[in-house]
Design an enzyme around this catalytic site. Structure first.
Site, short mmCIF file in Angstrom:
data_model
loop_
_atom_site.label_atom_id
_atom_site.label_comp_id
_atom_site.label_asym_id
_atom_site.label_seq_id
_atom_site.Cartn_x
_atom_site.Cartn_y
_atom_site.Cartn_z
N LYS A 34 0.66 -1.43 0.02
CA LYS A 34 0.08 0.10 0.06
C LYS A 34 0.75 1.24 0.16
CE LYS A 34 -2.32 1.59 3.77
NZ LYS A 34 -2.00 3.26 3.63
N ASP A 66 -13.94 14.26 -4.46
CA ASP A 66 -14.00 15.41 -5.26
C ASP A 66 -14.97 15.22 -6.18
OD1 ASP A 66 -13.26 17.74 -6.88
OD2 ASP A 66 -10.99 17.57 -6.39
N PRO A 68 -17.55 14.25 -9.28
CA PRO A 68 -17.36 12.92 -9.99
C PRO A 68 -16.21 12.96 -11.19
CG PRO A 68 -19.74 13.41 -9.38
CD PRO A 68 -18.92 14.67 -8.96
N ASN A 69 -16.52 13.93 -11.88
CA ASN A 69 -15.45 14.09 -13.18
C ASN A 69 -14.14 14.14 -12.83
OD1 ASN A 69 -15.41 14.56 -16.16
ND2 ASN A 69 -14.35 16.46 -15.63
N THR A 70 -13.77 14.83 -11.59
CA THR A 70 -12.42 15.14 -11.23
C THR A 70 -11.89 13.49 -10.65
OG1 THR A 70 -12.64 17.21 -10.99
CG2 THR A 70 -10.84 15.98 -9.70
N ARG A 182 -2.18 -5.83 14.55
CA ARG A 182 -0.67 -6.00 15.19
C ARG A 182 -0.83 -7.56 15.36
NH1 ARG A 182 0.17 -2.15 13.25
NH2 ARG A 182 0.80 -0.18 13.97
N GLN A 191 -1.25 2.71 17.50
CA GLN A 191 -2.56 2.26 17.33
C GLN A 191 -3.20 2.07 18.37
OE1 GLN A 191 -4.04 2.30 14.24
NE2 GLN A 191 -2.69 1.84 12.46
N GLY A 211 1.71 -2.27 8.67
CA GLY A 211 3.07 -1.36 8.58
C GLY A 211 4.21 -1.66 9.32
N ARG A 212 4.22 -0.85 10.56
CA ARG A 212 5.44 -1.26 11.07
C ARG A 212 5.85 -2.32 11.64
NH1 ARG A 212 3.48 4.18 14.08
NH2 ARG A 212 1.62 3.18 13.49
#
Ligand code: C5P
Length: 233
Positions: A34, A66, A68-70, A182, A191, A211-212
């Site tokens: 990710k 944002d 929809p188009n963006t 964890r 966390q 992650g960590r």
């Protein structure tokens, strides 16, 4: 799904070399990586390509929100990177969610799955009230997950304590990607509400964002292997 495929390692760094080094170490030991706003803002699409080039499925976690188009344009712009997952904020509304799904579908069979973020776990009921939402955070999570599902979204990123309710409400096909995980043998760091990998999967998580506990381990590949073992590999 084999246990390793469930693990998405969070590469939260600004350094391409660090991210690519971790990805190389972890190929075959995790299901994917990710990359989020920190990595993407520092390294852009080239940084994503560098991680993907080691053979790692990538979840581009930019939480688009944002008009929809963006958002459709952002999803479309991600398609050449062949992400496995992208995500948007469910609170962008039905038209935005549909636009994101339609743009992802332009990639055909190689399309990324589009996940939604419901309520950021940093917000509590009081924070929501200040934004005009008077129900509880958990009601809002459920409302937004259903809105996302009704508009073609493939799943949500949710906290471990939301797994039960969302699995029940959204059925077995709706993907649940769960951070805040964890392994029993690590400290929880910052966390606050954590769950072990095995418990999260038992409750119905499809994917775990970790992650960590992996990236901060002396040997990330060994740490990932231990987690996969906890999951029954
Ligand atoms: O290092 P750690 O396992 O805590 O990393 C978790 C990853 O999941 C980070 O990229 C973080 O931004 C993300 N995340 C989270 N909690 C949430 C949503 C996303 O930790 N509620």
């Amino acid at each position: 799904m084999v246990p390793t495929d469930r693990i998405f390692v969070a590469l939260d760094t600004t350094e391409t070399a660090r991210a690519v080094g971790l990805a190389r170490d972890l190929v075959g030991k995790v299901g994917g990586a990710k990359v989020g706003k920190e990595y993407f803002t520092a390294n852009g699409p080239d940084g994503v390509r560098a991680v993907a080039s080691v053979g790692m499925p990538v979840f581009i976690d930019l939480k688009w929100h944002d008009i929809p188009n963006t958002v459709a344009g952002a999803v479309r712009a991600s398609l050449p990177l062949k992400p496995a997952f992208v995500n948007v904020h469910a609170s962008g509304g039905a038209a935005m969610l549909q636009a994101a799904v339609a743009a992802a579908a332009e990639a055909g069979e190689q399309r990324p799955l589009v996940l939604a973020v419901t309520v950021l776990t940093s917000l509590d009921d009081e924070d929501l009230r200040a934004t005009g939402i008077n129900g509880s955070a958990s009601d809002q999570v459920l409302r937004l997950a259903k809105l996302a599902q009704d508009n073609g979204i493939d799943g949500v990123v949710c906290s471990a304590r939301e797994i039960d309710v969302l699995r029940e409400a959204c059925g077995p096909q709706f993907r649940l990607m769960v951070p805040g995980i964890r392994p029993a043998w690590t400290l929880s760091a910052d966390q606050k509400r954590v769950m072990t990998p095995a418990e999260a999967v038992e409750r119905g998580a499809d994917y775990l964002v970790i992650g960590r506990p992996i990236t901060g381990a002396d040997d990330p590949a060994v740490a990932a292997g231990r987690i996969a073992e906890e999951l029954g590999a």
